[in-house]
Motif scaffolding. Structure first.
Motif, PDB file in Angstrom:
ATOM      1  N   GLU A 169       0.837  -1.206   0.000  1.00  0.00           N
ATOM      2  CA  GLU A 169       0.000   0.000   0.000  1.00  0.00           C
ATOM      3  C   GLU A 169       0.872   1.258   0.000  1.00  0.00           C
ATOM      4  OE1 GLU A 169      -3.506   0.301   0.378  1.00  0.00           O
ATOM      5  OE2 GLU A 169      -3.737  -1.853   0.075  1.00  0.00           O
ATOM      6  N   ASP A 170       2.100   1.138   0.494  1.00  0.00           N
ATOM      7  CA  ASP A 170       3.009   2.274   0.614  1.00  0.00           C
ATOM      8  C   ASP A 170       3.809   2.547  -0.667  1.00  0.00           C
ATOM      9  OD1 ASP A 170       2.160   2.053   3.211  1.00  0.00           O
ATOM     10  OD2 ASP A 170       4.044   1.251   3.967  1.00  0.00           O
ATOM     11  N   PHE A 171       3.622   1.725  -1.704  1.00  0.00           N
ATOM     12  CA  PHE A 171       4.417   1.878  -2.917  1.00  0.00           C
ATOM     13  C   PHE A 171       4.217   3.270  -3.527  1.00  0.00           C
ATOM     14  CE2 PHE A 171       4.916   1.846  -7.504  1.00  0.00           C
ATOM     15  CZ  PHE A 171       6.218   1.384  -7.613  1.00  0.00           C
ATOM     16  N   MET A 172       5.344   3.920  -3.841  1.00  0.00           N
ATOM     17  CA  MET A 172       5.306   5.228  -4.503  1.00  0.00           C
ATOM     18  C   MET A 172       6.283   5.190  -5.669  1.00  0.00           C
ATOM     19  SD  MET A 172       5.114   7.742  -1.165  1.00  0.00           S
ATOM     20  CE  MET A 172       5.279   9.199  -2.171  1.00  0.00           C
ATOM     21  N   SER A 173       5.777   5.305  -6.872  1.00  0.00           N
ATOM     22  CA  SER A 173       6.633   5.209  -8.057  1.00  0.00           C
ATOM     23  C   SER A 173       7.724   6.266  -8.070  1.00  0.00           C
ATOM     24  CB  SER A 173       5.797   5.292  -9.325  1.00  0.00           C
ATOM     25  OG  SER A 173       5.040   6.482  -9.355  1.00  0.00           O
ATOM     26  N   GLU A 174       7.477   7.417  -7.446  1.00  0.00           N
ATOM     27  CA  GLU A 174       8.476   8.488  -7.409  1.00  0.00           C
ATOM     28  C   GLU A 174       9.791   7.999  -6.789  1.00  0.00           C
ATOM     29  OE1 GLU A 174       5.409   9.096  -5.679  1.00  0.00           O
ATOM     30  OE2 GLU A 174       4.468   9.841  -7.506  1.00  0.00           O
ATOM     31  N   ASN A 175       9.700   7.070  -5.869  1.00  0.00           N
ATOM     32  CA  ASN A 175      10.892   6.543  -5.202  1.00  0.00           C
ATOM     33  C   ASN A 175      11.767   5.700  -6.133  1.00  0.00           C
ATOM     34  OD1 ASN A 175       9.968   7.744  -2.859  1.00  0.00           O
ATOM     35  ND2 ASN A 175       9.086   5.858  -2.054  1.00  0.00           N
ATOM     36  N   TYR A 176      11.243   5.350  -7.311  1.00  0.00           N
ATOM     37  CA  TYR A 176      11.952   4.451  -8.221  1.00  0.00           C
ATOM     38  C   TYR A 176      12.330   5.110  -9.542  1.00  0.00           C
ATOM     39  CZ  TYR A 176      10.511   0.828  -4.980  1.00  0.00           C
ATOM     40  OH  TYR A 176      10.329   0.061  -3.853  1.00  0.00           O
TER      41      TYR A 176
END
Length: 193
Positions: A169-176
């Motif tokens: 649920e915490d996945f954020m594409s910006e982090n990748y």
């Protein structure tokens, strides 16, 4: 729910060699694709069959395919070649088994043998009611079998970690985004979290 099968539990462990299976089949023109090579889907069907046979022989149960990992097509298979598939149990869990499969093709005129494919099928044993049931463990008795068991464990662990990381649920594409800079991808995010 896992069903405890007392008959299976009497034979808690089996040697890998006890359930190893080899099949061979001559490749016919009816199995060729548009380029004249044997169709990859046909080879996958044969691999699924040998995985079923190997897992069922090990567990003594009907088995279903749960997943297929690392299907590497290394060399094309020609019409007229003799394809040999070798399958063995690489890992046994509570209800599942990983079947390692090696595919080789032999030119029957020259005797030349080439490694064409390797894959890992995860198979799950089922009882008469379709419920997952226990399978015997495996006895590994050489370095290769130990290595195969450990590699299966590592693939299972990596798959679990990947699912946890990207399905969170915490996945954020910006982090990748930075990780994608050197790949053939253009990023045009419309709405991000």
């Amino acid at each position: 729910m896992v069903v405890l099968d007392l008959a299976t539990m009497k034979n808690k462990y089996k040697h890998v060699e006890e359930t190893r299976i080899t099949i061979s089949e001559l490749m016919l023109p009816s199995s060729a694709n548009f380029s004249g090579k044997i169709h990859g889907g046909y080879i996958l069907r044969l691999m699924d069959q040998i995985a079923f046979a190997c897992a069922s022989k090990h567990s003594g149960k009907y088995c279903v395919t749960a997943s297929v990992d690392t299907v590497d097509f290394l060399n094309p298979i020609e019409v007229g070649e003799l394809v040999t598939m070798k399958a063995s149990i690489n890992y046994a869990g509570k209800t599942s088994m990983v079947v390692g499969i090696r595919v080789e093709a032999e030119n029957i005129r020259t005797g030349e043998i080439k490694h064409c494919n390797s894959s890992y099928f995860t198979m799950v044993a089922k009882d008469e009611k379709g419920k997952s049931c226990y399978v015997p463990g495996i006895i590994v008795d050489d370095d290769l079998e130990v290595r195969r068991f450990l590699k299966a464990l590592k693939r299972i662990e990596m798959k679990k970690n990947r699912q946890e990381e990207f399905d969170s649920e915490d996945f954020m594409s910006e982090n990748y985004i930075k990780d994608l800079e050197n790949y053939n991808v253009k990023i045009e995010l419309k709405n991000s979290k």
